[in-house]
Design a protein around this motif. Structure first.
Motif, PDB file in Angstrom:
ATOM      1  N   TYR A  72       5.368  -3.290  -3.733  1.00 38.67           N
ATOM      2  CA  TYR A  72       4.249  -3.636  -2.855  1.00 38.67           C
ATOM      3  C   TYR A  72       3.028  -4.059  -3.667  1.00 38.67           C
ATOM      4  N   ASN A 110      -5.722  -8.213   0.413  1.00 40.02           N
ATOM      5  CA  ASN A 110      -5.676  -6.780   0.666  1.00 40.02           C
ATOM      6  C   ASN A 110      -6.703  -6.423   1.740  1.00 40.02           C
ATOM      7  N   TYR A 112      -8.654  -3.387   4.158  1.00 41.10           N
ATOM      8  CA  TYR A 112      -9.067  -1.984   4.139  1.00 41.10           C
ATOM      9  C   TYR A 112      -9.761  -1.632   5.456  1.00 41.10           C
ATOM     10  N   TRP A 125     -11.187  -3.576   9.989  1.00 40.46           N
ATOM     11  CA  TRP A 125     -10.410  -4.043   8.835  1.00 40.46           C
ATOM     12  C   TRP A 125     -11.202  -5.131   8.141  1.00 40.46           C
ATOM     13  N   PRO A 138      -8.929   2.529  -1.903  1.00 43.15           N
ATOM     14  CA  PRO A 138      -7.620   3.057  -2.298  1.00 43.15           C
ATOM     15  C   PRO A 138      -6.964   2.191  -3.363  1.00 43.15           C
ATOM     16  N   ALA A 141      -3.560  -0.772  -1.209  1.00 44.19           N
ATOM     17  CA  ALA A 141      -4.194  -1.269   0.016  1.00 44.19           C
ATOM     18  C   ALA A 141      -3.394  -0.829   1.237  1.00 44.19           C
ATOM     19  N   PRO A 142      -4.061  -0.336   2.291  1.00 45.40           N
ATOM     20  CA  PRO A 142      -3.345   0.103   3.496  1.00 45.40           C
ATOM     21  C   PRO A 142      -2.635  -1.036   4.234  1.00 45.40           C
ATOM     22  N   LYS A 143      -3.043  -2.283   3.955  1.00 47.51           N
ATOM     23  CA  LYS A 143      -2.434  -3.423   4.636  1.00 47.51           C
ATOM     24  C   LYS A 143      -2.684  -4.675   3.803  1.00 47.51           C
ATOM     25  N   THR A 169       2.610  -3.624   5.224  1.00 43.92           N
ATOM     26  CA  THR A 169       2.072  -2.283   5.035  1.00 43.92           C
ATOM     27  C   THR A 169       2.891  -1.574   3.961  1.00 43.92           C
ATOM     28  N   ARG A 359      -6.346  11.335  -2.273  1.00 40.36           N
ATOM     29  CA  ARG A 359      -6.382  10.313  -1.226  1.00 40.36           C
ATOM     30  C   ARG A 359      -6.519  10.972   0.132  1.00 40.36           C
ATOM     31  N   ASP A 361      -7.327   9.987   4.137  1.00 38.64           N
ATOM     32  CA  ASP A 361      -7.438   8.910   5.133  1.00 38.64           C
ATOM     33  C   ASP A 361      -7.405   7.538   4.474  1.00 38.64           C
ATOM     34  N   GLY A 362      -6.566   7.398   3.443  1.00 38.64           N
ATOM     35  CA  GLY A 362      -6.378   6.104   2.811  1.00 38.64           C
ATOM     36  C   GLY A 362      -7.305   5.812   1.652  1.00 38.64           C
TER      37      GLY A 362
END
Length: 554
Positions: A72, A110, A112, A125, A138, A141-143, A169, A359, A361-362
């Motif tokens: 990823y 990326n 966030y 986002w 982070p 990246a969460p997405k 994701t 970490r 909540d991301g």
């Protein structure tokens, strides 16, 4: 008079003209259909290529980069997956030998999920180039927002393209495949069945009848003269007949080179607390205090580490400190040599620091230094046996209970001594760490233990970490048993022969006789990155295991 039959010349000419116009129209229409058919085929091939590239990028099996694997973290613009960016030659029809060139590219941003209205609740986002992003983000990246573009030229030289938009994701394909048959309308939470680590390095610690925790050996990244260690531990919930993952916690421990700066805003640590029947994290707050700035070429987390990892007397009084030394706020030093330090007192003075991030909540938040309770040495295969695992997890339980009760440790762990022939044998070391607890939370755990309430263990934030490749090893007699201690190196792919990453904790039995082999570490964060003590105080508080007695009989 006799009537004439047939067509006149004019009528014939008119009929021929009509036919010619019709044929010309038919030819033009046929040409249009041929062109349209060709264009549609090109478009279909382009869409198919874009879809294959999307599947290619979605098929990552790891989060962190690893040679030969799709990860990823490696997915960025025109990078990632097995299908390369650039020209791709395709056949429009399988029967034809001629190929048509397509140009494949993809763009990745990326994304966030952050708080944009300053109410401490994430609400929007934002892409990685947005000026409103916070300074600390982070590592993963969460997405990822993904745009795949395939362009080509048709037979008339016209430039065309198709675009496919999607998102990625950080859920590896091997796990996302588990949801293929899941009903989208279900209100039940998705069950992710626990996949035990295949490295045989991580014992499972049962907390109660329904919960357990298990970590994996830490990933190590060498950053010039400094190191970063990534540690993960999963909380599991029993769903007969197996466990499912309930919560996965990721932490980073990073060593940094800093310089003192002018006083300014810095955060207090994010502290673990007991609320009700659960562990929660109380986020840090901005206050005016001493600060530092990061030296060049440091890990991205070092900016926050140098800036925030400072205590005040008020932080000590409210138990919101990072680390104490002799009951006072910790000071900062530059290490000049073994047991030789120079305190950083003036703006611009250099010093070394090691910070721990969790970490939440991301996002990674800086947290207090860990407390090291014990180090235990084993043969590397010791925990492969169920009886040995049970004895070790019971030992950990007793050490935690003694810590909470402030009692003297009387329990030991037997059965670890070795009888060996001449050769090389891998040892292992495990370190037991705990989060520093507020005095009232520790008192509450003490009450639960006194009442025989087994909930105390699930409410104790502890971490059992394989530190074989991080601890300092020594033998009491190098003539009988020598132990190898190669410099710490990067270890990213933990599951592939961890102990073969480099030779540390590997013993060489040389002649007959008896000796003991020990592992030791600094008692705070610095031990986890293989760092020398950060201060004269730390140099006095090195934790050493009880050692393994080795009887060599050639």
């Amino acid at each position: 008079m006799k009537a004439q039959s047939g067509f006149s010349l004019l009528e014939v000419l008119i009929a021929i003209a009509i036919m010619l116009f019709g044929i010309a129209g038919y030819v033009r229409l046929q040409s249009h259909y041929i062109k349209l058919d060709h264009t549609l085929n090109l478009r279909q091939q382009a869409l198919s290529l874009a879809a294959r590239k999307l599947d290619d990028l979605q098929s990552f099996s790891l989060l962190q980069p690893s040679e030969g694997e799709i990860s990823y973290q490696n997915i960025s613009s025109d990078t990632g997956g097995r299908i390369a960016a650039g020209e791709v030659l395709l056949k429009l029809w399988q029967s034809q030998s001629q190929t048509t060139p397509f140009d494949l590219h993809w763009r990745v941003k990326n994304m966030y999920f952050v708080d944009t209205d300053n109410d401490d609740i994430a609400d929007s986002w934002l892409p990685d180039d947005d000026v409103n992003l916070p300074a600390t983000l982070p590592v993963i990246a969460p997405k990822k927002a993904l745009q795949i573009i395939v362009s080509w030229q048709d037979q008339f030289g016209e430039s065309l393209n198709v675009t496919l938009n999607s998102e990625l994701t950080p859920v590896p394909f091997v796990r996302s495949a588990q949801v293929q048959n899941t009903g989208l309308g279900s209100i039940l939470p998705l069950r992710v069945m626990h996949q035990p680590p295949t490295d045989n390095l991580s014992p499972l610690h049962t907390l109660n009848l329904t919960q357990a925790v298990q970590g994996i050996a830490p990933a190590i990244e060498v950053l010039g003269d400094n190191n970063m260690v990534e540690i993960e531990q999963t909380t599991l919930e029993l769903v007969v007949p197996e466990y499912q993952e309930k919560y996965k916690e990721a932490q980073l421990v990073v060593s940094c080179d800093c310089r003192l700066a002018e006083n300014g805003l810095g955060k207090t640590p994010s502290v673990t607390r007991i609320e009700g029947e659960a562990l929660v994290t109380q986020l840090g707050q901005d206050i005016v205090k001493e600060r530092g700035i990061v030296a060049d070429d440091q890990h991205t987390r070092c900016e926050q580490c140098c800036n925030d990892h400072h205590d005040t007397s008020g932080m000590v009084d409210t138990q919101n400190y990072y680390r104490l030394e002799d009951g006072l706020k910790h000071r900062h030093y530059a290490r000049l040599g073994e047991n030789s330090f120079q305190e950083a007192l003036l703006i611009g003075d250099e010093y070394q620091e090691v910070c721990r991030f969790k970490r939440i909540d991301g996002f990674y938040h800086i947290v207090p230094d860990w407390e090291l309770l014990a180090i235990t040495e084993f043969d590397a295969r010791h925990l492969n046996l169920e009886n040995n695992r049970n004895a070790y997890t019971d030992f950990i339980r007793q050490r935690l209970k003694a810590y909470i009760q402030n009692s003297t440790v009387t329990v030991g762990l037997d059965g670890r001594n070795l009888n060996l022939s001449l050769g090389r044998f891998q040892l292992a070391a495990y370190a037991l760490y705990v989060e520093r607890l507020y005095s009232e939370d520790k008192a509450y755990l003490n009450e639960l233990i006194a009442d025989g309430d087994e909930r105390w263990l699930a409410l104790t934030p502890f971490y059992d970490i394989n530190v074989t490749l991080l601890a300092n090893w020594h033998s009491s007699d190098n003539q009988i048993v020598n132990i190898l201690q190669q410099a710490i190196q990067t270890v990213e792919n933990v599951e592939q022969d961890y102990y073969a990453s480099y030779q540390r904790g590997l013993i060489e039995t040389l002649i007959s006789g008896r000796t003991r082999v020990y592992a030791s570490m600094n008692g705070s964060n610095s031990g986890l990155v293989g760092q020398f003590p950060l201060s004269p105080f730390e140099a006095l508080y090195v934790v050493e295991g009880s050692g393994i007695e080795i009887d060599v009989q050639p």
